[in-house]
Scaffold this active site. Structure first.
Site, PDB file in Angstrom:
ATOM      1  N   THR A 121       0.866  -1.190   0.000  1.00  0.00           N
ATOM      2  CA  THR A 121       0.000   0.000   0.000  1.00  0.00           C
ATOM      3  C   THR A 121       0.896   1.233   0.000  1.00  0.00           C
ATOM      4  OG1 THR A 121      -1.641  -1.237   1.249  1.00  0.00           O
ATOM      5  CG2 THR A 121      -1.851   1.171   1.253  1.00  0.00           C
ATOM      6  N   GLU A 150      -6.526  -9.975   7.333  1.00  0.00           N
ATOM      7  CA  GLU A 150      -5.839 -10.962   8.152  1.00  0.00           C
ATOM      8  C   GLU A 150      -6.899 -11.825   8.824  1.00  0.00           C
ATOM      9  OE1 GLU A 150      -2.875  -9.126  10.696  1.00  0.00           O
ATOM     10  OE2 GLU A 150      -2.039  -8.080   8.985  1.00  0.00           O
ATOM     11  N   ASN A 210      -9.592   1.768   2.616  1.00  0.00           N
ATOM     12  CA  ASN A 210      -9.253   1.757   4.041  1.00  0.00           C
ATOM     13  C   ASN A 210      -9.771   3.006   4.750  1.00  0.00           C
ATOM     14  OD1 ASN A 210      -8.199  -0.750   4.018  1.00  0.00           O
ATOM     15  ND2 ASN A 210      -6.056  -0.157   4.276  1.00  0.00           N
ATOM     16  N   GLY A 259      -7.256  -0.957  14.715  1.00  0.00           N
ATOM     17  CA  GLY A 259      -5.804  -0.907  14.904  1.00  0.00           C
ATOM     18  C   GLY A 259      -5.179  -1.760  13.833  1.00  0.00           C
ATOM     19  N   CYS A 262      -2.496  -1.825   9.228  1.00  0.00           N
ATOM     20  CA  CYS A 262      -2.956  -1.138   8.009  1.00  0.00           C
ATOM     21  C   CYS A 262      -3.768   0.125   8.265  1.00  0.00           C
ATOM     22  CB  CYS A 262      -3.742  -2.109   7.135  1.00  0.00           C
ATOM     23  SG  CYS A 262      -2.687  -3.391   6.417  1.00  0.00           S
ATOM     24  N   LYS A 265      -2.074   3.398   9.970  1.00  0.00           N
ATOM     25  CA  LYS A 265      -0.982   4.033   9.214  1.00  0.00           C
ATOM     26  C   LYS A 265      -1.458   4.445   7.816  1.00  0.00           C
ATOM     27  CE  LYS A 265       0.797   0.269   6.611  1.00  0.00           C
ATOM     28  NZ  LYS A 265       0.715   0.231   5.186  1.00  0.00           N
TER      29      LYS A 265
HETATM   30  P1  NAD Z   1       5.108  -7.242   7.135  1.00  0.00           P
HETATM   31  O1  NAD Z   1       5.914  -6.331   7.945  1.00  0.00           O
HETATM   32  O2  NAD Z   1       4.422  -8.412   7.759  1.00  0.00           O
HETATM   33  O3  NAD Z   1       5.976  -7.826   5.935  1.00  0.00           O
HETATM   34  C1  NAD Z   1       6.906  -7.103   5.202  1.00  0.00           C
HETATM   35  C2  NAD Z   1       8.070  -8.035   4.868  1.00  0.00           C
HETATM   36  O4  NAD Z   1       8.946  -7.402   3.942  1.00  0.00           O
HETATM   37  C3  NAD Z   1       8.911  -8.409   6.079  1.00  0.00           C
HETATM   38  O5  NAD Z   1       8.968  -9.820   6.191  1.00  0.00           O
HETATM   39  C4  NAD Z   1      10.278  -7.813   5.770  1.00  0.00           C
HETATM   40  O6  NAD Z   1      11.343  -8.569   6.283  1.00  0.00           O
HETATM   41  C5  NAD Z   1      10.269  -7.801   4.265  1.00  0.00           C
HETATM   42  N1  NAD Z   1      11.226  -6.895   3.615  1.00  0.00           N
HETATM   43  C6  NAD Z   1      11.540  -5.633   3.941  1.00  0.00           C
HETATM   44  N2  NAD Z   1      12.441  -5.129   3.075  1.00  0.00           N
HETATM   45  C7  NAD Z   1      12.682  -6.089   2.166  1.00  0.00           C
HETATM   46  C8  NAD Z   1      13.516  -6.175   1.010  1.00  0.00           C
HETATM   47  N3  NAD Z   1      14.241  -5.153   0.601  1.00  0.00           N
HETATM   48  N4  NAD Z   1      13.529  -7.329   0.306  1.00  0.00           N
HETATM   49  C9  NAD Z   1      12.783  -8.385   0.702  1.00  0.00           C
HETATM   50  N5  NAD Z   1      11.976  -8.356   1.792  1.00  0.00           N
HETATM   51  C10 NAD Z   1      11.938  -7.228   2.508  1.00  0.00           C
HETATM   52  O7  NAD Z   1       4.009  -6.316   6.411  1.00  0.00           O
HETATM   53  P2  NAD Z   1       2.630  -6.770   5.740  1.00  0.00           P
HETATM   54  O8  NAD Z   1       1.533  -6.690   6.735  1.00  0.00           O
HETATM   55  O9  NAD Z   1       2.833  -8.004   4.964  1.00  0.00           O
HETATM   56  O10 NAD Z   1       2.398  -5.562   4.735  1.00  0.00           O
HETATM   57  C11 NAD Z   1       3.142  -5.418   3.548  1.00  0.00           C
HETATM   58  C12 NAD Z   1       2.459  -4.372   2.682  1.00  0.00           C
HETATM   59  O11 NAD Z   1       1.169  -4.858   2.312  1.00  0.00           O
HETATM   60  C13 NAD Z   1       2.215  -3.035   3.363  1.00  0.00           C
HETATM   61  O12 NAD Z   1       2.315  -2.015   2.419  1.00  0.00           O
HETATM   62  C14 NAD Z   1       0.777  -3.151   3.834  1.00  0.00           C
HETATM   63  O13 NAD Z   1       0.173  -1.908   3.996  1.00  0.00           O
HETATM   64  C15 NAD Z   1       0.172  -3.926   2.692  1.00  0.00           C
HETATM   65  N6  NAD Z   1      -1.036  -4.682   3.037  1.00  0.00           N
HETATM   66  C16 NAD Z   1      -1.066  -5.456   4.145  1.00  0.00           C
HETATM   67  C17 NAD Z   1      -2.204  -6.163   4.464  1.00  0.00           C
HETATM   68  C18 NAD Z   1      -2.303  -6.952   5.731  1.00  0.00           C
HETATM   69  O14 NAD Z   1      -3.436  -7.335   6.104  1.00  0.00           O
HETATM   70  N7  NAD Z   1      -1.225  -7.224   6.443  1.00  0.00           N
HETATM   71  C19 NAD Z   1      -3.333  -6.098   3.620  1.00  0.00           C
HETATM   72  C20 NAD Z   1      -3.246  -5.344   2.448  1.00  0.00           C
HETATM   73  C21 NAD Z   1      -2.099  -4.627   2.171  1.00  0.00           C
END
Ligand code: NAD
Length: 436
Positions: A121, A150, A210, A259, A262, A265
């Site tokens: 995002t 999630e 969101n 909370g 997502c 922030k």
């Molecule tokens: P997260 O912190 O669980 O995962 C991010 C991962 O990226 C980590 O494992 C980290 O080690 C890895 N990472 C960081 N830099 C890296 C690099 N250079 N190369 C390879 N890996 C690297 O975060 P998340 O919840 O999975 O969210 C990721 C994105 O997806 C965010 O932008 C979030 O807003 C979006 N998103 C999340 C959800 C959700 O429900 N969690 C839903 C939709 C969108």
């Protein structure tokens, strides 16, 4: 198809496993060695129903592997970027350093004709700044926002309610959208809406969705605040307005608010980006939504204090829940943990239990007492507060049985998820959020 998924957190690990389960050959890449080792062994590094089964199946079939070595992306034709975009330290804007690093790390391994699909995002305008770097390699960038929830992430990834692809103009864009249709073939075959847009629209769809959800939750919580000074019951109000199909009952659960990693922030990053664009006033209401949301945590703490006669000092308070929502072990910006920490700060002897999030919570807040067993956690409590609406508390906890364990039958229902009448009948003093 051969796919790479860069960033294997809550989004990326599920994406990689889900893509392997629908027949693709997938490599997941992450900088976190521990996470990669777990994933490669078919173990889910976090709690997500159904994920571990997919990991085991994918790893055993040979269609799914994980590595810390970005060069493994070479040879894949579609590369998904799913790294984090957290709130910047000391500001509201999104921190894009991980996205930048992931793209820079991937560039040497791109081949002409590859597709890079951004799933993180990001603030509107990000794709347009990344596209030339990717284009210089003969590859095409698409923005393919993720809407998974999630707790339902596996289902939402394999069978989403819509797919969005932000593509560049011209033939490259048409081809990129076609490639994504091929990637998501089972959903496309089911006639899942597949919406092709420009980059800016695709980026905005995600943050707008969101922002809308956050607004809906904060709206009902604002009504809860009014209910509290008028003696009205916000849950009945929500039922009544929710019958209007234009409004709908979902996301009208008043409580301690939203909370997680997502919504908070994302609405802050949206405000910050709108201000950069000279349109801060257009989403100024999001600041208000954020403020309403945070006030509900104060209210929950206030109710416990009130319920215990004006002070929680040296009182045993059992907190049911630590995760930001049920079916998840995610404690990022968890209202549940925030309430627990504040009660601890006021001198309460806080005992927390949660079916999935204890380990994560303990790492961040080692000062609190964690108990795995729900009934053990309830033993001797002067007051109980429900802060995450797990079925273990909402449906499976009988007020009579709980009453036999505690010292004082006082319950604060921070999620309005208990049957108030049943708890009162069992001799409990019941406090809800926005309820008399
Ligand atoms: P997260 O912190 O669980 O995962 C991010 C991962 O990226 C980590 O494992 C980290 O080690 C890895 N990472 C960081 N830099 C890296 C690099 N250079 N190369 C390879 N890996 C690297 O975060 P998340 O919840 O999975 O969210 C990721 C994105 O997806 C965010 O932008 C979030 O807003 C979006 N998103 C999340 C959800 C959700 O429900 N969690 C839903 C939709 C969108």
């Amino acid at each position: 198809m051969r796919l790479s998924v860069i960033g294997c957190g809550y989004l990326g690990a599920v994406h990689a496993a889900a893509m392997a389960s629908i027949g693709h050959d997938v490599v997941g890449i992450d900088v976190d060695e521990r996470k990669v080792a777990q994933l490669a062994a078919g173990k889910a590094p976090f709690f997500e129903p159904g994920l571990e089964e997919l990991l085991v199946e994918g790893v055993q079939s040979g269609r799914l592997r994980f590595t810390t070595d970005t060069s493994a992306a070479f040879g894949a034709s579609v590369h998904f970027i799913g790294v984090g975009t957290p709130q910047q330290k000391g500001g509201y804007a999104a921190d894009l350093t991980y996205v930048d690093a992931a793209v820079d790390g991937l560039l040497p391994y791109l081949s002409p004709g590859d597709i890079v699909a951004g799933k993180s995002t990001v603030p509107v305008g990000t794709a347009a700044t990344l596209a030339p770097r990717i284009g210089a390699k003969g590859a095409t960038l698409v923005w393919n926002p993720e809407f998974l929830r999630e707790g339902w992430a596996v289902k939402d990834t394999i069978d989403p309610d819509r797919l969005v692809a932000g593509v560049p103009e011209g033939d490259d864009g048409v081809r990129a959208a076609d490639v994504l249709r091929e990637v998501y073939h089972p959903a496309v075959a089911k006639q899942t809406p597949f919406i092709v847009t420009d980059y800016a629209t695709a980026e905005l769809v995600k943050v707008a969705a969101n922002a809308f959800l956050a607004t809906k939750i904060s709206f009902i919580n604002a009504m809860a605040e009014i209910a509290e000074v008028t003696g009205a019951d916000v849950t009945q109000l929500a039922d009544a307005i929710g019958h209007d199909a234009r409004i709908g009952r979902r996301f009208l659960g008043a409580g301690i608010g939203f909370g997680g990693g997502c919504l908070p922030k994302d609405i802050r990053a949206f405000s910050a980006r709108a201000e950069e664009l000279g349109r801060g006033e257009s989403v100024a209401f999001l600041r208000e939504m954020d403020a309403i949301n945070l006030r509900r945590r104060d209210r929950a703490v206030e109710l416990v204090v009130q319920a215990l006669g004006g002070s929680v000092f040296e009182k045993n308070v059992t907190v049911l829940g630590a995760a930001f929502k049920p079916h998840s072990d995610d404690i990022r910006d968890s209202p549940a943990l925030d309430v627990a920490v504040r009660l601890y700060g006021l001198g309460a002897a806080v005992t927390i239990t949660d079916p999935a999030a204890i380990e994560n919570a303990r790492r961040i807040h080692p000062q609190l007492t964690y108990v795995e067993d729900r009934d053990e956690a309830l033993r001797g409590a002067d007051a109980v507060i429900v802060v995450t609406e797990w079925d273990e508390y909402r449906r499976q906890l009988s007020p009579e049985a709980a009453g036999a364990l505690v010292s004082g039958r006082v319950v604060v229902d921070g999620r309005n998820c208990l049957d108030a009448a049943a708890w009162r009948r069992a001799g409990w003093t019941y406090y809800g959020m926005g309820r008399p």
